[in-house]
Write an enzyme that holds these catalytic residues in place. Structure first.
Site, PDB file in Angstrom:
ATOM      1  N   SER A 167       1.803  -1.210   1.481  1.00  0.00           N
ATOM      2  CA  SER A 167       1.130  -1.568   2.724  1.00  0.00           C
ATOM      3  C   SER A 167      -0.160  -2.794   2.344  1.00  0.00           C
ATOM      4  O   SER A 167      -0.172  -3.819   2.981  1.00  0.00           O
ATOM      5  CB  SER A 167       0.584  -0.538   3.478  1.00  0.00           C
ATOM      6  OG  SER A 167       1.450   0.090   4.167  1.00  0.00           O
ATOM      7  N   ASP A 182       5.587   8.526   5.951  1.00  0.00           N
ATOM      8  CA  ASP A 182       6.343   7.998   4.975  1.00  0.00           C
ATOM      9  C   ASP A 182       6.738   9.172   3.637  1.00  0.00           C
ATOM     10  O   ASP A 182       7.491   9.144   3.034  1.00  0.00           O
ATOM     11  CB  ASP A 182       5.809   6.917   4.153  1.00  0.00           C
ATOM     12  CG  ASP A 182       5.887   5.651   5.026  1.00  0.00           C
ATOM     13  OD1 ASP A 182       6.520   5.585   6.078  1.00  0.00           O
ATOM     14  OD2 ASP A 182       5.143   4.696   4.669  1.00  0.00           O
TER      15      ASP A 182
HETATM   16  C1  S3P Z   1       3.651   0.546   7.220  1.00  0.00           C
HETATM   17  C2  S3P Z   1       3.580   1.519   8.753  1.00  0.00           C
HETATM   18  C3  S3P Z   1       4.565   2.234   8.898  1.00  0.00           C
HETATM   19  C4  S3P Z   1       5.300   2.771   7.256  1.00  0.00           C
HETATM   20  C5  S3P Z   1       5.491   1.606   6.521  1.00  0.00           C
HETATM   21  C6  S3P Z   1       4.583   0.796   6.168  1.00  0.00           C
HETATM   22  C7  S3P Z   1       2.552  -0.538   7.165  1.00  0.00           C
HETATM   23  O1  S3P Z   1       5.734   2.089   9.663  1.00  0.00           O
HETATM   24  O2  S3P Z   1       6.324   3.727   7.743  1.00  0.00           O
HETATM   25  O3  S3P Z   1       6.271   2.235   5.329  1.00  0.00           O
HETATM   26  O4  S3P Z   1       2.352  -1.254   6.331  1.00  0.00           O
HETATM   27  O5  S3P Z   1       1.916  -0.943   8.301  1.00  0.00           O
HETATM   28  P1  S3P Z   1       5.702   2.028  11.376  1.00  0.00           P
HETATM   29  O6  S3P Z   1       4.311   1.111  11.594  1.00  0.00           O
HETATM   30  O7  S3P Z   1       6.678   1.670  11.848  1.00  0.00           O
HETATM   31  O8  S3P Z   1       5.252   3.515  11.598  1.00  0.00           O
END
Ligand code: S3P
Length: 446
Positions: free
Chosen positions: A34, A327
């Site tokens: 992220s 996750d």
């Molecule tokens: C993320 C947000 C999450 C997560 C993804 C990374 C991000 O998704 O599952 O692996 O970096 O903002 P969602 O925003 O769809 O919940």
């Protein structure tokens, strides 16, 4: 060797995994996915020079970098994890000559759709078969309210999306999907809007965007569940990316399940909006020694985790913890199989629209190896039978989902001697964790 990898072929890569006798060592998991995406995105729109260390050189993050390279940003690669970007600034990004292909990455395509909505020019965003089936309405709808000009399959619900940069107006938006991607897409569009843009959150989602933007000179205010961003230019910065707690989670589980284990994970990101997995393990009785590093204070916190074997008890995962552990649910489901009692995970319907339908993928994988599981529209319940439970080997499909593949590789280390688990579709582990088999074999021994 505990995990034998074979790349490519009709099965898109396989792992064959056998029982591990012991788990020990000290490793630094790879950089946070992220934060790596955001470091490149903010560095790509911040005028001047941005230096990124600890960058995750995974397929997903490399795709984000490639997108900026095709829009006039240059990169000097000092190592796979250390790069220097030079950007002409947000308003001066050029029109790429071809499609922007974000591969498997929902984070990249959703954040970039928001960002590019307000940048002059025409761009078409797409991805692989999995990404082309994932919902995009959640970003195109609020962006449309801001005046974005976006078209796509099924009336803007599915990739490819064609985005023509437009003048945007500010909105206040309720983040009802509890999605950090949606929040970030709107905040990034807000950088080019005509006034302050606000996202309201009932339950806080990961806050890397809010933490990082001010490092690039962005004006952001976070107060009582409301995140507001002001339009304005960004300037280059230096960003150190910590190790990814979502990748560390597989090694945390490996150590918790192996009697006699001793494992140390260093440099792991400990942002409180990402650590619910550790809190849930605490509820299940795991004793994890967490040593925060003072160097992480004020930015993205990080520290060292010292792990050893621990008996776990089942729990009902509190609903409020789900967004910050979303996750980690596949690996949590694996751990629950070795806890004593029934663990219930609900309020996690978002898992059905991740890289695969993770509820159905985990239910079917766990049943294949002999774990009793109940499936709900928004989660699953796992019957745990303690650390010495019986399991059987066989073959499972990861559904081209990196986290399903890695979670089941960890489970397979507890198979009876002589049994093995074949996991298919493992090439996709490269999207978040390059080098996973090597690190796995470095700490898991016969
Ligand atoms: C993320 C947000 C999450 C997560 C993804 C990374 C991000 O998704 O599952 O692996 O970096 O903002 P969602 O925003 O769809 O919940």
């Amino acid at each position: 060797m505990i995990l034998e990898e074979s790349r490519g072929g009709d099965l898109h890569g396989t792992y064959r995994v056998v029982r591990a006798g012991s788990v020990s060592g000290e490793i630094r998991p790879p950089g946070d996915k992220s934060i790596s995406h955001r470091a490149v995105i903010f560095g790509g729109i911040a005028a001047g020079r941005t230096e990124i260390t600890g960058f995750l050189d995974s397929a997903d993050c490399e795709g984000t970098l490639r997108a900026f390279l095709s829009m006039g940003v240059t990169a000097n690669r000092l190592s796979p994890h250390h790069l220097i970007l030079e950007s002409p600034g947000l308003a001066n990004l050029s029109e790429p000559p071809d499609l922007l292909d974000f591969g498997n990455s929902g984070t990249a395509v959703r954040l970039m759709t928001g960002l590019l909505s307000g940048v002059p020019g025409f761009r078409v965003l797409t991805g692989d078969a999995s990404l082309r089936s994932r919902p995009m309405r959640r970003v195109t709808e609020p962006l449309g309210q801001m005046g974005a000009v976006i078209d796509g399959r099924k009336d803007g619900s599915l990739l490819p999306l064609a985005v023509r940069g437009a003048s945007l107006r500010p909105i206040t938006y309720d983040n009802r999907h509890r999605s950090a991607q949606v929040k970030s897409a709107i905040l990034l569009a807000g950088l080019s809007a005509s006034g302050p843009t606000t996202v309201v959150e009932e339950v806080q989602t990961r806050d890397h965007t809010e933490r990082l933007l001010p490092r690039f000179g962005g004006r952001v205010e976070v107060r009582q569940g409301r995140v507001t961003v002001w339009p304005g230019p960004l300037f280059g910065a230096r960003i150190a990316v910590p190790a990814d707690i979502s990748s560390a989670a597989f090694f945390i589980a490996l150590a918790l399940l192996a009697p006699g284990s001793r494992l140390t994970l260093s440099g792991v990101g400990l942002n409180p909006t990402r650590t619910a997995f550790l809190d849930i393990l605490g509820l299940m009785g795991a004793a994890i020694d967490i040593r925060p590093d003072p160097a992480g204070e004020g930015g993205e916190p990080f520290g060292t985790l010292a792990l050893s074997f621990g008996e776990l008890t089942a729990c009902s995962v509190p609903l409020s913890m789900i967004p910050s552990a979303i996750d980690e649910i596949p690996i949590l489901a694996v751990l629950a199989a070795f806890a004593r009692g029934r663990t219930e995970i609900r309020g996690a319907g978002e898992l059905r629209v991740k890289e695969s339908d993770r509820i159905s993928a985990m239910v079917s994988a766990l049943r294949t190896v002999g774990v009793e599981v109940e499936e709900f529209p928004d989660g699953l319940a796992i019957m745990g039978e303690g650390p010495d439970r019986t399991l059987r080997g066989g073959r499972i499909d990861s559904h081209h989902d990196h986290r399903i593949a890695m979670a089941m590789a960890v489970l397979a280390t507890r198979l009876p001697p002589g049994e093995s688990l074949l996991i298919t579709g493992t090439d996709f582990v490269e999207t978040s964790f390059p080098g996973f088999p090597g690190l796995f074999n470095a700490v898991a021994h016969p």
